[in-house]
Design a protein around this motif. Structure first.
Motif, PDB file in Angstrom:
ATOM      1  N   PRO A 149      -5.267  11.108  -4.072  1.00  0.00           N
ATOM      2  CA  PRO A 149      -6.338  11.315  -2.815  1.00  0.00           C
ATOM      3  C   PRO A 149      -6.795   9.972  -2.466  1.00  0.00           C
ATOM      4  O   PRO A 149      -7.009   9.631  -1.279  1.00  0.00           O
ATOM      5  CB  PRO A 149      -7.208  12.323  -3.646  1.00  0.00           C
ATOM      6  CG  PRO A 149      -6.637  12.826  -4.613  1.00  0.00           C
ATOM      7  CD  PRO A 149      -5.600  12.196  -5.520  1.00  0.00           C
ATOM      8  N   ALA A 150      -7.095   9.154  -3.352  1.00  0.00           N
ATOM      9  CA  ALA A 150      -7.876   7.949  -2.960  1.00  0.00           C
ATOM     10  C   ALA A 150      -6.683   7.019  -2.306  1.00  0.00           C
ATOM     11  O   ALA A 150      -7.077   6.580  -1.016  1.00  0.00           O
ATOM     12  CB  ALA A 150      -8.353   7.146  -4.061  1.00  0.00           C
ATOM     13  N   VAL A 151      -5.627   6.999  -2.651  1.00  0.00           N
ATOM     14  CA  VAL A 151      -4.344   6.261  -1.706  1.00  0.00           C
ATOM     15  C   VAL A 151      -4.267   6.680  -0.597  1.00  0.00           C
ATOM     16  O   VAL A 151      -4.148   6.077   0.472  1.00  0.00           O
ATOM     17  CB  VAL A 151      -3.235   6.227  -2.653  1.00  0.00           C
ATOM     18  CG1 VAL A 151      -2.174   5.604  -2.054  1.00  0.00           C
ATOM     19  CG2 VAL A 151      -3.592   5.318  -4.080  1.00  0.00           C
ATOM     20  N   LEU A 152      -4.163   8.107  -0.642  1.00  0.00           N
ATOM     21  CA  LEU A 152      -3.846   8.808   0.757  1.00  0.00           C
ATOM     22  C   LEU A 152      -4.804   8.536   1.763  1.00  0.00           C
ATOM     23  O   LEU A 152      -4.531   8.310   2.934  1.00  0.00           O
ATOM     24  CB  LEU A 152      -3.574   9.992   0.719  1.00  0.00           C
ATOM     25  CG  LEU A 152      -2.149  10.483  -0.152  1.00  0.00           C
ATOM     26  CD1 LEU A 152      -1.955  12.033  -0.453  1.00  0.00           C
ATOM     27  CD2 LEU A 152      -0.886  10.196   0.587  1.00  0.00           C
ATOM     28  N   GLY A 153      -6.028   8.725   1.329  1.00  0.00           N
ATOM     29  CA  GLY A 153      -7.283   8.555   2.210  1.00  0.00           C
ATOM     30  C   GLY A 153      -7.390   7.108   2.626  1.00  0.00           C
ATOM     31  O   GLY A 153      -7.707   6.880   3.969  1.00  0.00           O
ATOM     32  N   MET A 154      -6.924   5.997   1.885  1.00  0.00           N
ATOM     33  CA  MET A 154      -7.197   4.920   2.309  1.00  0.00           C
ATOM     34  C   MET A 154      -5.932   4.397   3.405  1.00  0.00           C
ATOM     35  O   MET A 154      -6.286   3.782   4.388  1.00  0.00           O
ATOM     36  CB  MET A 154      -7.094   3.736   1.031  1.00  0.00           C
ATOM     37  CG  MET A 154      -7.092   2.319   1.206  1.00  0.00           C
ATOM     38  SD  MET A 154      -6.975   1.263  -0.137  1.00  0.00           S
ATOM     39  CE  MET A 154      -5.151   1.596  -0.789  1.00  0.00           C
ATOM     40  N   LEU A 155      -4.595   5.066   3.014  1.00  0.00           N
ATOM     41  CA  LEU A 155      -3.506   4.677   3.802  1.00  0.00           C
ATOM     42  C   LEU A 155      -4.115   5.364   5.304  1.00  0.00           C
ATOM     43  O   LEU A 155      -3.631   4.847   6.393  1.00  0.00           O
ATOM     44  CB  LEU A 155      -2.488   5.426   3.361  1.00  0.00           C
ATOM     45  CG  LEU A 155      -1.898   4.471   2.201  1.00  0.00           C
ATOM     46  CD1 LEU A 155      -0.467   5.384   1.757  1.00  0.00           C
ATOM     47  CD2 LEU A 155      -1.477   3.163   2.400  1.00  0.00           C
ATOM     48  N   TYR A 156      -4.675   6.622   5.252  1.00  0.00           N
ATOM     49  CA  TYR A 156      -5.123   7.362   6.484  1.00  0.00           C
ATOM     50  C   TYR A 156      -5.890   6.576   7.475  1.00  0.00           C
ATOM     51  O   TYR A 156      -5.921   6.184   8.536  1.00  0.00           O
ATOM     52  CB  TYR A 156      -5.411   8.650   6.164  1.00  0.00           C
ATOM     53  CG  TYR A 156      -5.999   9.470   7.590  1.00  0.00           C
ATOM     54  CD1 TYR A 156      -5.184   9.864   8.248  1.00  0.00           C
ATOM     55  CD2 TYR A 156      -7.481   9.536   7.787  1.00  0.00           C
ATOM     56  CE1 TYR A 156      -5.520  10.691   9.507  1.00  0.00           C
ATOM     57  CE2 TYR A 156      -7.740  10.192   8.997  1.00  0.00           C
ATOM     58  CZ  TYR A 156      -6.841  10.671   9.844  1.00  0.00           C
ATOM     59  OH  TYR A 156      -7.188  11.397  10.847  1.00  0.00           O
ATOM     60  N   LEU A 157      -7.169   6.007   6.783  1.00  0.00           N
ATOM     61  CA  LEU A 157      -7.984   5.190   7.343  1.00  0.00           C
ATOM     62  C   LEU A 157      -7.653   3.797   7.885  1.00  0.00           C
ATOM     63  O   LEU A 157      -8.086   3.107   8.614  1.00  0.00           O
ATOM     64  CB  LEU A 157      -9.075   4.940   6.310  1.00  0.00           C
ATOM     65  CG  LEU A 157     -10.065   6.124   5.820  1.00  0.00           C
ATOM     66  CD1 LEU A 157     -11.172   5.590   5.119  1.00  0.00           C
ATOM     67  CD2 LEU A 157     -10.649   6.745   7.164  1.00  0.00           C
TER      68      LEU A 157
END
Length: 322
Positions: free
Chosen positions: A40-48
């Motif tokens: 979740p943290a990695v996906l959120g960072m990639l999205y941002l």
């Protein structure tokens, strides 16, 4: 004729390797659970990070103005926005000013932070703690607050700088409008960015200096080396990786300086303090040319990446020659 029989030595029985138990696998951290927890943290960072960049790249190839922002019927125009941007003489003037701003800032930051780090290494515990506390407080000050303080310092009527200079006998600075003159405003912004960047660089370089063995300094002094030679031949080779890292970060931060300029001058007077990030925002917001603003942002990223690639290539080449 006697037949001699060879006696074969029986081989020891070898057991096949045992599969790790579930408890052992859990202890070594294997399995999908660590990745699922971090996902979740990695996906959120990639999205941002990636989505705004991809959206900016897409808009830079479209005819995207206020009408398209509202109705959403943007059409692709290929490289028309980049052609328009690169054929604008004002754009190249802004590019030269951006590189000048970055070069002056980075040189001043690295020189001053290195001197402060060397000073910290030689101070006693009390004074070192006081200086480090002051650096941390200056570093922790919000960018907008620091910019507002500098606006007050150089205010034409109520500024401390004009009051001090007038009190020292420089009567020509009575009511002097610093931010109304291009060169003065540029110098003030350089001073502001350097003042905000030196604390981080100085603390980082000081932490690197603490890793240099004292025996090397003693051996160099016994050999009669001067302070400059000790720094060049002993200190700098050891702290070179940290020094290069700080230099890279300062190049990135000064190249994309925006908040200080936008709060203090908005790129003025005229275009005297307009850098590439400010130019992109002005193009996108003033005339609602979001396509040209996106193209300017992408060119800014490419130029900054090119500078870093050339820099790292030169750095790796120098390390290979050592």
């Amino acid at each position: 004729m006697s037949v001699v029989r060879e006696r074969t030595v029986p081989r020891p029985l070898t057991r096949p390797p045992r599969r790790p138990t579930r408890k052992a696998r859990r202890a070594t951290g294997s399995g999908p659970w660590p990745y699922l927890l971090v996902a979740p943290a990695v996906l959120g960072m990639l999205y941002l990070l990636l989505y705004p960049l991809a959206r900016t790249v897409l808009i830079s190839f479209q005819d995207f103005e206020l009408r398209q922002l509202i109705l959403g019927d943007a059409r692709f125009t290929g490289f028309d926005n980049y052609t328009t941007l690169l054929s604008d003489p004002r754009f190249w003037t802004v590019v030269r000013r951006t590189f000048l701003f970055m070069a002056v800032d980075v040189v001043l930051i690295m020189v001053l932070s290195t001197l402060v780090a060397l000073m910290l290494e030689r101070l006693g515990r009390v004074w070192r703690t006081a200086v480090l506390s002051a650096l941390v407080l200056a570093w922790a000050m919000p960018v907008v607050a620091a910019t507002t303080v500098f606006q007050w310092l150089f205010h034409s009527e109520f500024g401390i700088v004009n009051h001090t200079l007038t009190g020292l006998g420089f009567t020509s600075f009575d009511g002097y409008p610093w931010l109304a003159h291009g060169t003065a405003a540029f110098a003030i912004l350089v001073t502001l960015v350097v003042w905000q960047s030196v604390p981080f660089a100085a603390i980082t370089l000081y932490s690197a200096l603490t890793t240099v063995p004292g025996e090397l300094y003693e051996a160099a002094r016994i050999d009669g080396a001067s302070a400059a030679r000790v720094f060049r031949s002993v200190t700098l080779p050891i702290v070179r990786p940290i020094f290069m890292l700080v230099l890279s970060l300062e190049v990135i931060w000064t190249f994309k300086a925006f908040v200080q300029i936008w709060v203090m001058t908005r790129g003025g007077p005229g275009d005297a303090t307009t850098l590439l990030p400010v130019y992109a925002v002005q193009t996108a917001l003033s005339g609602q040319h979001y396509d040209l603003g996106s193209a300017a942002s992408i060119v800014t990223v490419l130029l900054m990446s090119g500078v870093l690639v050339l820099y790292f290539r030169q750095m790796f080449r120098q390390e290979a020659e050592l």
